[in-house]
Scaffold this active site. Structure first.
Site, mmCIF file in Angstrom:
data_model
loop_
_atom_site.group_PDB
_atom_site.id
_atom_site.type_symbol
_atom_site.label_atom_id
_atom_site.label_comp_id
_atom_site.label_asym_id
_atom_site.label_seq_id
_atom_site.Cartn_x
_atom_site.Cartn_y
_atom_site.Cartn_z
ATOM 1 N N HIS A 1 42.819 2.572 -16.109
ATOM 2 C CA HIS A 1 41.948 2.413 -14.848
ATOM 3 C C HIS A 1 40.688 2.202 -14.903
ATOM 4 C CE1 HIS A 1 40.645 6.025 -17.087
ATOM 5 N NE2 HIS A 1 39.673 5.935 -16.595
HETATM 6 N N1 UDP Z 1 44.890 12.891 -18.800
HETATM 7 C C1 UDP Z 1 45.934 13.602 -18.003
HETATM 8 N N2 UDP Z 1 46.733 13.275 -17.432
HETATM 9 C C2 UDP Z 1 47.008 11.913 -17.276
HETATM 10 C C3 UDP Z 1 46.015 11.027 -17.681
HETATM 11 C C4 UDP Z 1 45.094 11.456 -18.616
HETATM 12 O O1 UDP Z 1 45.533 14.995 -18.259
HETATM 13 O O2 UDP Z 1 47.888 11.543 -16.338
HETATM 14 C C5 UDP Z 1 43.708 13.321 -19.663
HETATM 15 C C6 UDP Z 1 43.782 12.920 -20.901
HETATM 16 O O3 UDP Z 1 44.476 13.747 -22.037
HETATM 17 C C7 UDP Z 1 42.239 12.990 -21.398
HETATM 18 C C8 UDP Z 1 41.570 12.641 -20.128
HETATM 19 O O4 UDP Z 1 42.587 12.871 -19.012
HETATM 20 O O5 UDP Z 1 41.989 14.301 -21.831
HETATM 21 C C9 UDP Z 1 41.067 11.398 -20.004
HETATM 22 O O6 UDP Z 1 40.859 10.950 -18.829
HETATM 23 P P1 UDP Z 1 40.632 9.557 -18.487
HETATM 24 O O7 UDP Z 1 41.297 8.559 -18.918
HETATM 25 O O8 UDP Z 1 40.609 9.475 -16.854
HETATM 26 O O9 UDP Z 1 39.011 9.218 -18.695
HETATM 27 P P2 UDP Z 1 38.276 8.560 -19.849
HETATM 28 O O10 UDP Z 1 38.384 9.494 -21.227
HETATM 29 O O11 UDP Z 1 38.634 7.074 -19.862
HETATM 30 O O12 UDP Z 1 36.676 8.372 -19.392
#
Ligand code: UDP
Length: 355
Positions: free
Chosen positions: A203
């Site tokens: 994303h």
């Molecule tokens: N996550 C979730 N469901 C999903 C995808 C991700 O619960 O379908 C959780 C994942 O385990 C992690 C968090 O969302 O704890 C990560 O979020 P994201 O990838 O949106 O953010 P980033 O870490 O890239 O800022």
């Protein structure tokens, strides 16, 4: 003491799960949700599953460009902080909500604590990198997840106090991964066998906002040599629709496209996957903690230790490199890189020093 905490998107709900309850045992917290993420799949489900207190304030400021969002959040948070006069403002990670919360507090001369301080990809083209750097330089208390983060802040000579707290997401993963790993139901619902699939998330703006890169991403996923489960972020779904690329994934028999999953279902699928392919920051780290090899769909990462430890490979959108990375055997050792699972308690302890 009274702490005003600003959260706004999915990973911040996960991070708050490690801190909010502990904080409320000792102090008073006002949890403010900016609404940066507003779908229930990205927010409410985490309140229910992870036991986060329901936010006391919901600002509903979800739409618009990064600058519009940040501006509207600043405009809303300024008066809120002025009215509430908290002893400190607590922000997490690297989103628009992080920067807006930090800046609004600093301008009101309220001390700012930043959890997940010091992370750097050294890629200023990433909106998250700008948010990280700016928030770190306006914070009074910088709570770092790793020694690398501490070293980054020392090199930048930040004005605030730097502490190695460990990573709050480790606290949450340690609590929930064992339970999720024993739950077969999410795999059965997805129609996959343990170790017989890859879990994919994507994303980042750098991968999905540019149609040419989005097409490369789709080709990479569509060509995977193993079945894939793809919980699709709303931003990615919207971009795929706009580029008429969604059918290449949704109509592919080897790929299960799902809505974003709750933390427990997602963690169950992560713990039993052959590998994870992702451009997420948090997911790279959670894969490491679960002992699942990670293939990162970026050319930089803030979580450099996972790469150095041999559990994570950066492939950007190079499909050949991604498929080759799936063949690698992970190393036998997996040292504790991001703390002992008690970072939340250290954050609460450190906050008390701000009054
Ligand atoms: N996550 C979730 N469901 C999903 C995808 C991700 O619960 O379908 C959780 C994942 O385990 C992690 C968090 O969302 O704890 C990560 O979020 P994201 O990838 O949106 O953010 P980033 O870490 O890239 O800022």
């Amino acid at each position: 003491m009274r702490v005003l905490t600003v959260i706004g998107n999915r990973p911040q709900f996960v991070k708050a799960a490690a801190v909010s309850r502990l904080l409320r045992d000792a102090h008073e917290e006002l949890l403010v949700h900016t609404g940066q993420h507003y779908d229930d799949e990205l927010t409410t489900v985490f309140v229910e599953e992870l036991g986060i207190p329901r936010p006391e304030r919901e600002l509903g400021l979800g739409t618009g460009t990064n600058t519009e969002q940040t501006a509207r959040m600043l405009a809303a948070l300024g008066p809120l902080i002025a009215a509430e006069r908290p002893d400190a403002v607590l922000v997490y990670g690297d989103t628009n909500s992080t920067l807006a919360g930090g800046l609004a507090a600093a301008q009101a001369r309220v001390p700012v604590a930043h959890v997940e301080a010091g992370m750097r990809s050294f890629d200023r083209a990433m909106p998250e990198e700008l948010n990280r750097v700016l928030t770190d330089h306006l914070s009074d208390l910088l709570l770092c997840p790793s020694a690398t983060a501490v070293a980054n802040l020392e090199a930048e000579r930040v004005a605030g106090r730097v502490e190695l707290a460990g990573d709050v997401m480790v606290d949450v993963a340690r609590l929930f991964q064992p339970r999720a790993a024993a739950d077969d139901a999410p795999l059965q619902r997805a129609g996959v066998e343990p170790g017989g699939y890859v879990l994919v998330t994507a994303h980042r703006a750098g991968n999905v906002d540019d149609p040419a890169r989005l097409e490369r991403l789709v080709e990479l996923i569509a060509g995977l040599p193993v079945p894939a489960v793809l919980p699709l972020h709303p931003r990615t779904r919207a971009r795929l629709r706009a580029s008429a690329l969604l059918d290449r994934l949704d109509g592919n028999p080897g790929i299960l496209v799902t809505p974003p999953l709750g933390y427990l279902d997602f963690t169950a699928l992560l713990c039993r996957a052959q590998a994870v392919l992702t451009d997420s920051g948090g997911v790279q780290k959670e894969a490491y903690l679960a002992g699942v090899p990670c293939v990162t769909l970026r050319d930089t990462t803030e979580w450099t230790e996972t790469v150095e430890a041999g559990w994570n490979v950066l492939v950007d959108l190079d499909a050949t490199a991604a498929y080759a990375a799936l063949e690698r055997t992970p190393p036998p050792r997996r040292p504790d890189l991001y703390g002992d699972g008690h970072a939340g308690a250290r954050v609460v302890e450190a906050l008390a020093t701000l009054i």
